[in-house]
Design an enzyme around this catalytic site. Structure first.
Site, mmCIF file in Angstrom:
data_model
loop_
_atom_site.group_PDB
_atom_site.id
_atom_site.type_symbol
_atom_site.label_atom_id
_atom_site.label_comp_id
_atom_site.label_asym_id
_atom_site.label_seq_id
_atom_site.Cartn_x
_atom_site.Cartn_y
_atom_site.Cartn_z
ATOM 1 N N TYR A 1 0.788 -1.434 0.054
ATOM 2 C CA TYR A 1 0.210 -0.343 0.121
ATOM 3 C C TYR A 1 0.820 1.152 -0.069
ATOM 4 C CZ TYR A 1 -3.731 -3.321 1.119
ATOM 5 O OH TYR A 1 -4.645 -4.616 0.755
ATOM 6 N N ASN B 1 -12.405 -1.570 -4.899
ATOM 7 C CA ASN B 1 -12.675 -1.640 -6.345
ATOM 8 C C ASN B 1 -13.617 -2.262 -6.792
ATOM 9 O OD1 ASN B 1 -11.993 -2.745 -8.950
ATOM 10 N ND2 ASN B 1 -10.546 -4.111 -7.793
ATOM 11 N N CYS C 1 -6.242 -6.323 -7.119
ATOM 12 C CA CYS C 1 -6.218 -5.624 -6.518
ATOM 13 C C CYS C 1 -5.695 -6.574 -5.394
ATOM 14 C CB CYS C 1 -6.963 -5.149 -5.603
ATOM 15 S SG CYS C 1 -8.767 -6.275 -6.066
ATOM 16 N N HIS C 2 -5.829 -8.260 -5.550
ATOM 17 C CA HIS C 2 -5.132 -9.094 -4.734
ATOM 18 C C HIS C 2 -3.318 -9.008 -5.244
ATOM 19 C CE1 HIS C 2 -5.321 -10.660 -9.228
ATOM 20 N NE2 HIS C 2 -4.079 -11.024 -8.712
ATOM 21 N N GLU D 1 -1.226 -17.395 -9.648
ATOM 22 C CA GLU D 1 -0.260 -16.352 -10.883
ATOM 23 C C GLU D 1 1.547 -15.960 -10.562
ATOM 24 O OE1 GLU D 1 -3.189 -11.983 -11.530
ATOM 25 O OE2 GLU D 1 -1.908 -12.014 -9.393
#
Length: 150
Positions: A87, A108, A116-117, A144
């Protein structure tokens, strides 16, 4: 507004379209189902992405939000798959504080598509607003190939 739902590894998801752009992705099955060309293409892209997560969402996104929220969401789109940012890092990029970034990230309306993850706390994972909470965040990051913060 047309909506189309799909089954996903995270449970049912619903895409919403307005004026030729995706404006939201929500957890749960939508009441109305309309197969517009964009919604069908977006559904098919997500189905393929859940099998092999590569590439950025190729269709128009138009989430509703403040100018600051949109600035944060644009920064999230620049985080490559398999990477994370804190952040604080996003705050340094867009201006503002880690807390204001966290609030924008939490609002979001197009999670997964605006990733946003990929935003984590300096001390660990942080939260996630999907139905499965942090478990969904971990699952997406692992899908991912991201290294999970400890």
């Amino acid at each position: 507004m047309p909506q189309l739902s799909l089954h996903s590894p995270l449970g049912p998801l619903t895409l919403t379209e307005e004026d030729g752009a995706i404006i939201s992705l929500d957890w749960g099955w939508g009441r109305d189902q309309t197969e517009t060309p964009l919604l069908c293409q977006a559904r098919d892209w997500l189905d393929a992405w859940f099998d092999t997560p590569k590439g950025q969402f190729p269709f128009a996104l138009a989430p509703f939000g403040t100018a600051y929220q949109k600035k944060v969401w644009d920064a999230l789109l620049r985080i490559p798959a398999s990477e994370t940012r804190t952040y604080a890092q996003i705050a340094a990029e867009v201006g503002g504080s880690p807390r204001s970034v966290g609030q924008a990230v939490g609002r979001n309306p197009v999670p997964i598509l605006i990733p946003c993850h990929r935003v984590v706390a300096a001390s660990g994972l942080g939260g996630y607003s999907g139905d499965g909470g942090v478990d969904d965040k971990v699952w997406l990051l692992e899908l991912e190939g991201a290294s999970l913060p400890r």
